[in-house]
Design a protein around this motif. Sequence first.
Motif, PDB file in Angstrom:
ATOM      1  N   HIS A   1      67.894 -20.763  33.731  1.00 26.04           N
ATOM      2  CA  HIS A   1      68.286 -21.222  34.949  1.00 26.04           C
ATOM      3  C   HIS A   1      67.293 -20.663  36.133  1.00 26.04           C
ATOM      4  O   HIS A   1      67.352 -21.134  37.121  1.00 26.04           O
ATOM      5  CB  HIS A   1      69.654 -21.002  35.521  1.00 26.04           C
ATOM      6  CG  HIS A   1      70.550 -21.591  34.494  1.00 26.04           C
ATOM      7  ND1 HIS A   1      70.556 -23.175  33.867  1.00 26.04           N
ATOM      8  CD2 HIS A   1      71.329 -20.983  33.355  1.00 26.04           C
ATOM      9  CE1 HIS A   1      71.331 -23.267  33.090  1.00 26.04           C
ATOM     10  NE2 HIS A   1      71.930 -22.209  32.754  1.00 26.04           N
ATOM     11  N   THR A   2      66.319 -19.891  35.678  1.00 28.30           N
ATOM     12  CA  THR A   2      65.381 -19.317  36.729  1.00 28.30           C
ATOM     13  C   THR A   2      64.254 -20.185  36.845  1.00 28.30           C
ATOM     14  O   THR A   2      64.297 -21.494  36.326  1.00 28.30           O
ATOM     15  CB  THR A   2      64.789 -17.996  35.947  1.00 28.30           C
ATOM     16  OG1 THR A   2      63.849 -18.522  35.094  1.00 28.30           O
ATOM     17  CG2 THR A   2      65.709 -17.027  35.573  1.00 28.30           C
ATOM     18  N   LYS A   3      63.681 -20.144  38.143  1.00 22.16           N
ATOM     19  CA  LYS A   3      62.787 -21.284  38.581  1.00 22.16           C
ATOM     20  C   LYS A   3      61.591 -21.184  37.529  1.00 22.16           C
ATOM     21  O   LYS A   3      61.006 -22.146  37.339  1.00 22.16           O
ATOM     22  CB  LYS A   3      62.153 -20.837  39.924  1.00 22.16           C
ATOM     23  CG  LYS A   3      63.370 -20.884  41.377  1.00 22.16           C
ATOM     24  CD  LYS A   3      62.543 -20.458  42.411  1.00 22.16           C
ATOM     25  CE  LYS A   3      63.400 -20.510  43.423  1.00 22.16           C
ATOM     26  NZ  LYS A   3      63.065 -20.283  44.754  1.00 22.16           N
ATOM     27  N   GLN A   4      61.120 -20.067  36.959  1.00 21.84           N
ATOM     28  CA  GLN A   4      59.950 -20.033  36.161  1.00 21.84           C
ATOM     29  C   GLN A   4      60.588 -20.999  34.973  1.00 21.84           C
ATOM     30  O   GLN A   4      59.668 -21.826  34.393  1.00 21.84           O
ATOM     31  CB  GLN A   4      59.726 -18.632  35.620  1.00 21.84           C
ATOM     32  CG  GLN A   4      59.390 -17.858  36.732  1.00 21.84           C
ATOM     33  CD  GLN A   4      60.494 -17.086  37.532  1.00 21.84           C
ATOM     34  OE1 GLN A   4      61.563 -17.459  37.555  1.00 21.84           O
ATOM     35  NE2 GLN A   4      59.912 -15.480  37.982  1.00 21.84           N
ATOM     36  N   ALA A   5      61.499 -20.949  34.369  1.00 18.38           N
ATOM     37  CA  ALA A   5      62.134 -21.629  33.205  1.00 18.38           C
ATOM     38  C   ALA A   5      62.189 -23.005  33.551  1.00 18.38           C
ATOM     39  O   ALA A   5      61.635 -23.885  32.647  1.00 18.38           O
ATOM     40  CB  ALA A   5      63.411 -20.972  32.750  1.00 18.38           C
TER      41      ALA A   5
ATOM     42  N   GLY B   1      60.430 -27.558  31.747  1.00 17.22           N
ATOM     43  CA  GLY B   1      60.245 -29.031  32.010  1.00 17.22           C
ATOM     44  C   GLY B   1      58.868 -29.525  31.756  1.00 17.22           C
ATOM     45  O   GLY B   1      58.692 -30.554  31.152  1.00 17.22           O
ATOM     46  N   ALA B   2      57.899 -28.916  31.801  1.00 18.93           N
ATOM     47  CA  ALA B   2      56.330 -29.234  31.284  1.00 18.93           C
ATOM     48  C   ALA B   2      56.424 -29.338  29.826  1.00 18.93           C
ATOM     49  O   ALA B   2      55.715 -30.132  29.209  1.00 18.93           O
ATOM     50  CB  ALA B   2      55.305 -28.150  31.881  1.00 18.93           C
ATOM     51  N   ALA B   3      57.085 -28.488  29.377  1.00 13.67           N
ATOM     52  CA  ALA B   3      56.905 -28.455  27.679  1.00 13.67           C
ATOM     53  C   ALA B   3      57.576 -29.670  27.022  1.00 13.67           C
ATOM     54  O   ALA B   3      57.337 -30.269  26.281  1.00 13.67           O
ATOM     55  CB  ALA B   3      57.629 -27.218  26.918  1.00 13.67           C
ATOM     56  N   ARG B   4      58.867 -29.909  27.803  1.00 19.85           N
ATOM     57  CA  ARG B   4      59.605 -31.316  27.457  1.00 19.85           C
ATOM     58  C   ARG B   4      58.796 -32.536  27.877  1.00 19.85           C
ATOM     59  O   ARG B   4      58.741 -33.171  27.080  1.00 19.85           O
ATOM     60  CB  ARG B   4      60.721 -31.128  28.124  1.00 19.85           C
ATOM     61  CG  ARG B   4      61.872 -32.417  27.817  1.00 19.85           C
ATOM     62  CD  ARG B   4      63.172 -32.279  28.346  1.00 19.85           C
ATOM     63  NE  ARG B   4      63.960 -31.223  28.090  1.00 19.85           N
ATOM     64  CZ  ARG B   4      64.792 -30.860  26.980  1.00 19.85           C
ATOM     65  NH1 ARG B   4      64.720 -32.040  26.153  1.00 19.85           N
ATOM     66  NH2 ARG B   4      65.225 -30.193  26.730  1.00 19.85           N
ATOM     67  N   ALA B   5      58.156 -32.449  29.057  1.00 23.18           N
ATOM     68  CA  ALA B   5      57.151 -33.575  29.334  1.00 23.18           C
ATOM     69  C   ALA B   5      56.249 -33.766  28.297  1.00 23.18           C
ATOM     70  O   ALA B   5      55.783 -35.019  28.039  1.00 23.18           O
ATOM     71  CB  ALA B   5      56.845 -33.499  30.817  1.00 23.18           C
ATOM     72  N   LEU B   6      55.510 -32.520  28.037  1.00 24.14           N
ATOM     73  CA  LEU B   6      54.611 -32.750  26.864  1.00 24.14           C
ATOM     74  C   LEU B   6      55.080 -33.406  25.625  1.00 24.14           C
ATOM     75  O   LEU B   6      54.335 -34.342  24.981  1.00 24.14           O
ATOM     76  CB  LEU B   6      53.887 -31.352  26.565  1.00 24.14           C
ATOM     77  CG  LEU B   6      52.992 -31.198  25.424  1.00 24.14           C
ATOM     78  CD1 LEU B   6      51.702 -31.965  25.868  1.00 24.14           C
ATOM     79  CD2 LEU B   6      52.605 -29.837  25.221  1.00 24.14           C
ATOM     80  N   ALA B   7      56.213 -32.916  25.116  1.00 31.52           N
ATOM     81  CA  ALA B   7      56.781 -33.492  24.020  1.00 31.52           C
ATOM     82  C   ALA B   7      57.099 -34.821  23.999  1.00 31.52           C
ATOM     83  O   ALA B   7      56.717 -35.692  23.163  1.00 31.52           O
ATOM     84  CB  ALA B   7      58.159 -32.533  23.381  1.00 31.52           C
TER      85      ALA B   7
ATOM     86  N   VAL C   1      61.694 -20.184  23.322  1.00 37.78           N
ATOM     87  CA  VAL C   1      62.775 -19.118  22.761  1.00 37.78           C
ATOM     88  C   VAL C   1      62.965 -18.240  23.942  1.00 37.78           C
ATOM     89  O   VAL C   1      62.096 -17.531  24.346  1.00 37.78           O
ATOM     90  CB  VAL C   1      62.572 -18.332  21.478  1.00 37.78           C
ATOM     91  CG1 VAL C   1      63.653 -17.380  21.092  1.00 37.78           C
ATOM     92  CG2 VAL C   1      62.354 -19.342  20.327  1.00 37.78           C
ATOM     93  N   ARG C   2      63.933 -18.266  24.515  1.00 33.99           N
ATOM     94  CA  ARG C   2      64.478 -17.410  25.539  1.00 33.99           C
ATOM     95  C   ARG C   2      65.907 -17.322  25.702  1.00 33.99           C
ATOM     96  O   ARG C   2      66.833 -18.082  25.172  1.00 33.99           O
ATOM     97  CB  ARG C   2      64.094 -18.125  27.195  1.00 33.99           C
ATOM     98  CG  ARG C   2      62.517 -18.212  27.353  1.00 33.99           C
ATOM     99  CD  ARG C   2      61.837 -17.005  27.281  1.00 33.99           C
ATOM    100  NE  ARG C   2      60.542 -17.214  27.865  1.00 33.99           N
ATOM    101  CZ  ARG C   2      59.471 -17.602  27.150  1.00 33.99           C
ATOM    102  NH1 ARG C   2      59.615 -17.663  25.747  1.00 33.99           N
ATOM    103  NH2 ARG C   2      58.359 -17.659  27.549  1.00 33.99           N
TER     104      ARG C   2
END
Length: 238
Positions: free
Chosen positions: A127-131, A136-142, A120-121
């Motif tokens: 669109h920040t580098k951190q996001a 991207g890592a969270a989606r890869a985990l899912a 949730v953001r």
Amino acid sequence: MIQLYSASFITINGEVTEDAPITDLIRVPVEHLAPVRVPRSYKGQLHLGGKYLFETTGQHVLFESRLEQDALRFLDHSRTVLQVAAQPLMLKFSFDGKNYIHYPDFLIGRAGQRRLLMNVRTEAYLHTKQAVRAFGAARALADALGWDYETWSEPANALNLNLRFLGGFRFVPHRFAELAPLLLRACSVAVRLDDLCQHARPEALVRPVLFHLLWTQQLTADLNRPLGNATLLTSATV
């Protein structure tokens, strides 16, 4: 390029699992996951955290901001959500050769659907580098675990305000068992909210029942427009 390394998580009985293979998450029921970190209040903080009491489960769920609180309310309004775990894991991953950690916001168990991992953001942050890196890592985990993934941002204003209001009636009100069947029958065709209240008495008891029926989606209305006396109500079974 993202490479996933390990996940750490805690169960509600206090069992701590650190740096485990990510596939270990599959064996743990959502309702058995405890927060891996608990947000703390501090002077000058920009976000207001707390606990949201789910009508669906009767359990409190931690949130770190008003936006997360809104997200939990939307999840509670959904009739498919069965469990929600806040701050369910710590994910270790690498991105472009550098190591990072990420704490997804919620893991959600749903009836007849795959688990949902959610962050949730605000739209401004997406669109920040951190996001890009963390989400991207969270989606890869899912994807690796066969879950769904979603990033949840600010909802439409009218819908959000309507659910904030209806959320105040999410628990069963007085005389619900008596009045609800009468109101549902009266809404077999579309009826204005104020007309229904004029014919069903006492109005002070009828309105909370109507709002609870809207919350539980036994009554339907266009909640993308401001809720008011002119709102048309229809039974969901029609």
